[in-house]
Design an enzyme around this catalytic site. Structure first.
Site, PDB file in Angstrom:
ATOM      1  CB  ILE A 137      -1.133  -0.032   1.256  1.00  9.85           C
ATOM      2  CG1 ILE A 137      -1.739  -1.377   1.274  1.00  9.85           C
ATOM      3  CG2 ILE A 137      -1.865   1.248   1.058  1.00  9.85           C
ATOM      4  CD1 ILE A 137      -2.563  -1.540   2.293  1.00  9.85           C
ATOM      5  CG  ASN A 186      12.527  -2.958   8.488  1.00 16.13           C
ATOM      6  OD1 ASN A 186      11.847  -3.407   7.664  1.00 16.13           O
ATOM      7  ND2 ASN A 186      12.491  -3.529   9.513  1.00 16.13           N
ATOM      8  CB  SER A 193      11.585  -6.273   7.597  1.00 16.84           C
ATOM      9  OG  SER A 193      10.008  -5.740   7.524  1.00 16.84           O
ATOM     10  CG  ASP A 240      13.326  -1.324  12.659  1.00 19.30           C
ATOM     11  OD1 ASP A 240      12.478  -1.025  13.256  1.00 19.30           O
ATOM     12  OD2 ASP A 240      13.783  -2.818  12.670  1.00 19.30           O
ATOM     13  CB  SER A 242      -6.956  -3.448  10.007  1.00 18.50           C
ATOM     14  OG  SER A 242      -7.622  -4.521   9.531  1.00 18.50           O
ATOM     15  CB  THR A 253      -8.526  -6.584  11.996  1.00 18.59           C
ATOM     16  OG1 THR A 253      -8.685  -7.539  12.720  1.00 18.59           O
ATOM     17  CG2 THR A 253      -7.450  -5.631  12.610  1.00 18.59           C
ATOM     18  CE1 TYR A 261      -1.775  -6.163  10.682  1.00 20.60           C
ATOM     19  CE2 TYR A 261      -3.950  -7.438  10.907  1.00 20.60           C
ATOM     20  CZ  TYR A 261      -3.131  -6.390  10.550  1.00 20.60           C
ATOM     21  OH  TYR A 261      -3.518  -5.421   9.591  1.00 20.60           O
ATOM     22  CE  LYS A 319      -2.368  -2.567  11.404  1.00 19.25           C
ATOM     23  NZ  LYS A 319      -1.338  -1.641  10.769  1.00 19.25           N
ATOM     24  CG  ASN A 362      -3.578 -10.933   2.672  1.00 21.02           C
ATOM     25  OD1 ASN A 362      -2.510 -10.839   2.785  1.00 21.02           O
ATOM     26  ND2 ASN A 362      -4.568 -10.975   3.400  1.00 21.02           N
ATOM     27  N   GLY A 416     -10.098 -18.190  13.040  1.00 19.80           N
ATOM     28  CA  GLY A 416     -10.015 -16.484  13.152  1.00 19.80           C
ATOM     29  C   GLY A 416     -10.829 -15.663  12.028  1.00 19.80           C
ATOM     30  CG  ASP A 417     -11.274 -16.350   7.687  1.00 21.26           C
ATOM     31  OD1 ASP A 417     -10.561 -15.369   7.812  1.00 21.26           O
ATOM     32  OD2 ASP A 417     -11.082 -17.191   6.694  1.00 21.26           O
TER      33      ASP A 417
HETATM   34  C1  UD1 Z   1      -6.844 -10.372   7.208  1.00 23.96           C
HETATM   35  C2  UD1 Z   1      -7.181  -9.651   8.406  1.00 23.96           C
HETATM   36  C3  UD1 Z   1      -6.888  -8.273   8.216  1.00 23.96           C
HETATM   37  C4  UD1 Z   1      -5.525  -7.810   7.786  1.00 23.96           C
HETATM   38  C5  UD1 Z   1      -5.214  -8.671   6.402  1.00 23.96           C
HETATM   39  C6  UD1 Z   1      -3.898  -8.451   5.983  1.00 23.96           C
HETATM   40  C7  UD1 Z   1      -8.780 -10.306  10.082  1.00 23.96           C
HETATM   41  C8  UD1 Z   1     -10.121 -10.510  10.277  1.00 23.96           C
HETATM   42  N1  UD1 Z   1      -8.646  -9.796   8.898  1.00 23.96           N
HETATM   43  O1  UD1 Z   1      -7.972 -10.149   6.447  1.00 23.96           O
HETATM   44  O2  UD1 Z   1      -7.365  -7.267   9.456  1.00 23.96           O
HETATM   45  O3  UD1 Z   1      -5.202  -6.556   7.437  1.00 23.96           O
HETATM   46  O4  UD1 Z   1      -5.635  -9.889   6.775  1.00 23.96           O
HETATM   47  O5  UD1 Z   1      -3.237  -9.411   5.673  1.00 23.96           O
HETATM   48  O6  UD1 Z   1      -8.020 -10.762  10.825  1.00 23.96           O
HETATM   49  N2  UD1 Z   1      -9.343 -17.068   1.584  1.00 23.96           N
HETATM   50  C9  UD1 Z   1      -9.705 -18.328   0.992  1.00 23.96           C
HETATM   51  N3  UD1 Z   1      -8.545 -19.022   0.753  1.00 23.96           N
HETATM   52  C10 UD1 Z   1      -7.066 -18.236   0.758  1.00 23.96           C
HETATM   53  C11 UD1 Z   1      -7.103 -17.221   1.344  1.00 23.96           C
HETATM   54  C12 UD1 Z   1      -8.234 -16.442   1.700  1.00 23.96           C
HETATM   55  O7  UD1 Z   1     -10.824 -18.609   0.979  1.00 23.96           O
HETATM   56  O8  UD1 Z   1      -6.462 -18.965   0.217  1.00 23.96           O
HETATM   57  C13 UD1 Z   1     -10.606 -16.238   2.144  1.00 23.96           C
HETATM   58  C14 UD1 Z   1     -10.742 -15.886   3.854  1.00 23.96           C
HETATM   59  O9  UD1 Z   1     -11.360 -17.126   4.454  1.00 23.96           O
HETATM   60  C15 UD1 Z   1     -11.535 -14.646   3.542  1.00 23.96           C
HETATM   61  C16 UD1 Z   1     -11.159 -13.933   2.601  1.00 23.96           C
HETATM   62  O10 UD1 Z   1     -10.805 -14.980   1.407  1.00 23.96           O
HETATM   63  O11 UD1 Z   1     -12.779 -14.983   3.863  1.00 23.96           O
HETATM   64  C17 UD1 Z   1     -10.249 -12.891   2.526  1.00 23.96           C
HETATM   65  O12 UD1 Z   1      -9.027 -13.342   3.310  1.00 23.96           O
HETATM   66  P1  UD1 Z   1      -7.702 -12.560   3.264  1.00 23.96           P
HETATM   67  O13 UD1 Z   1      -7.299 -11.985   2.154  1.00 23.96           O
HETATM   68  O14 UD1 Z   1      -6.553 -13.386   4.048  1.00 23.96           O
HETATM   69  O15 UD1 Z   1      -8.033 -11.184   4.180  1.00 23.96           O
HETATM   70  P2  UD1 Z   1      -8.854 -11.209   5.576  1.00 23.96           P
HETATM   71  O16 UD1 Z   1      -8.642 -12.212   6.439  1.00 23.96           O
HETATM   72  O17 UD1 Z   1     -10.152 -10.577   5.557  1.00 23.96           O
END
Ligand code: UD1
Length: 344
Positions: free
Chosen positions: A13, A33, A35, A59, A126, A128, A153, A157, A203, A301-302
């Site tokens: 970002i 840094n 990282s 850093d 976030s 979050t 994490y 925030k 992600n 945690g989702d």
């Molecule tokens: C998470 C954090 C968010 C953080 C972000 C940064 C929480 C609730 N959210 O976002 O605060 O800023 O990561 O990394 O802690 N998914 C799949 N398969 C995959 C990957 C993801 O199905 O291989 C789904 C996840 O279950 C979710 C959606 O895709 O429903 C988005 O996931 P992701 O991109 O990891 O973001 P968050 O979990 O929303």
């Protein structure tokens, strides 16, 4: 001239925001840094903008080194603080790393801002902090209660938001804008900068594009038994370039003396929720690629569903995220193709 210090400006970002700042005429000094980022991103920024941002490998927890940056660049008028660790799973395994990196860097930065009389801060927070909002709070606006964080994490925030508010209270000249991002995705339209995840992406979007590029066998969809129309989780996916532009608006608003409160908070999202399966379908449509996927169990945690009420940012900041999702997904794919030298 007005210079903005961008911490974490080599990151995902951060780099997109540096481009937007420079295109609006700001001078930038990046502190990073490296990282979790690659120095070659500076080449991408330079190719897009036609100027290279200044860069210092520091850093943000290093008080002396960061102090030197403020001493060298006496024209800094504002700071955008991206630098942070952001992998939710890793934060559960290495909480001290996250508390140290994310909170100590902010504390160091705020102390130096006070010392050097730099009074404007934009902070990357976030969605979050809202956890799973209660149904009456969806879409979620800035007045919704913050909930106990599900990971270290997420907790950093929340703690950082509180640190900023307390410091602003103690230091009346400080103005801060807290931006609560929903799910940033996509890459610059030039395909010269984009997301560069290390190792296996956590992600959704990087995993989708890497699967389409053949680097991963299949995407795992984490759960189809949620209480949503198609059973998969819902998020508010926001184009990273739209998100970057909000930072320029936020810094302009503070520098122009228009901020109405010492600490202003904005949700940055589109106002539309999309499910994981909708993302997959749209990605397949716009790219013409088949995306192999299987449904697996829920990821710990989702959150089930969250999307933004962005009206405060729309009206007060004069900003909206309106790049259509097909265009956003295509930008992510073009970036992946650029990285892997894939021809159409
Ligand atoms: C998470 C954090 C968010 C953080 C972000 C940064 C929480 C609730 N959210 O976002 O605060 O800023 O990561 O990394 O802690 N998914 C799949 N398969 C995959 C990957 C993801 O199905 O291989 C789904 C996840 O279950 C979710 C959606 O895709 O429903 C988005 O996931 P992701 O991109 O990891 O973001 P968050 O979990 O929303």
């Amino acid at each position: 001239m007005n210079r903005i210090l961008v911490t974490g400006g080599v990151g995902y970002i951060g780099s997109h925001t540096v481009v937007e700042l420079m295109q609006q005429g700001y001078d930038v000094v990046i502190v990073d840094n490296l990282s979790n980022s690659n120095i070659q991103v500076l080449d991408g920024i330079e190719a897009i903008v036609g100027r290279r941002p200044d860069f210092v490998n520091v850093d943000c927890c290093d008080y002396v080194a960061l102090d030197n940056v403020f001493r060298t660049y006496t024209d800094i008028v504002g700071v955008i603080h991206f630098a942070a660790s952001k992998a939710v799973g890793e934060s559960v395994e290495r909480p001290l790393l996250y508390y140290r990196n994310n909170t100590l860097s902010l504390i160091t930065l705020l102390a130096l801002m006070q010392e050097h009389k730099v009074n404007h801060l934009v902070f990357s927070s976030s969605c979050t902090v809202y956890g799973q909002p209660d149904p009456e709070h969806l879409p979620v606006d800035e007045t919704a209660p913050r909930k106990k964080a599900l990971s270290p994490y997420g907790n950093t925030k929340r703690i950082n938001e509180d640190i900023i508010c307390d410091q602003a209270h103690a230091c009346p000249s400080l103005h801060a804008t807290i931006l609560r991002y929903f799910n940033p995705i996509g890459a610059h339209p030039s395909a010269l900068i984009g997301e560069l995840p290390n190792g296996v992406p956590n992600n959704l979007l990087p995993f989708v594009t890497q699967t389409a590029a053949g680097l991963r066998k299949e995407l795992r969809v984490f759960g189809n038994d949620y209480n949503t129309p198609d059973g998969s989780c819902i998020r508010d996916y926001i184009y990273v370039v739209d998100l970057a532009k909000a930072h320029v608006k936020a810094i302009q608003r503070m520098l122009g003396g228009q901020a109405e409160e010492q600490v202003e908070i904005f949700n940055l999202g589109t106002g539309r929720g999309l499910s994981v399966l909708e993302i997959i379908r749209t990605f397949e449509q716009v790219t013409g690629r088949k995306l192999p996927y299987t449904i697996v169990g829920r990821r710990e945690g989702d959150i089930e569903q969250v999307w933004a009420d962005p009206r405060k940012a729309n009206t007060v900041l004069g900003w909206s995220a309106d790049t259509p999702i097909p265009e956003v997904l295509l930008s992510a794919w073009r970036w992946e193709k650029h990285l892997r030298n894939i021809e159409d």
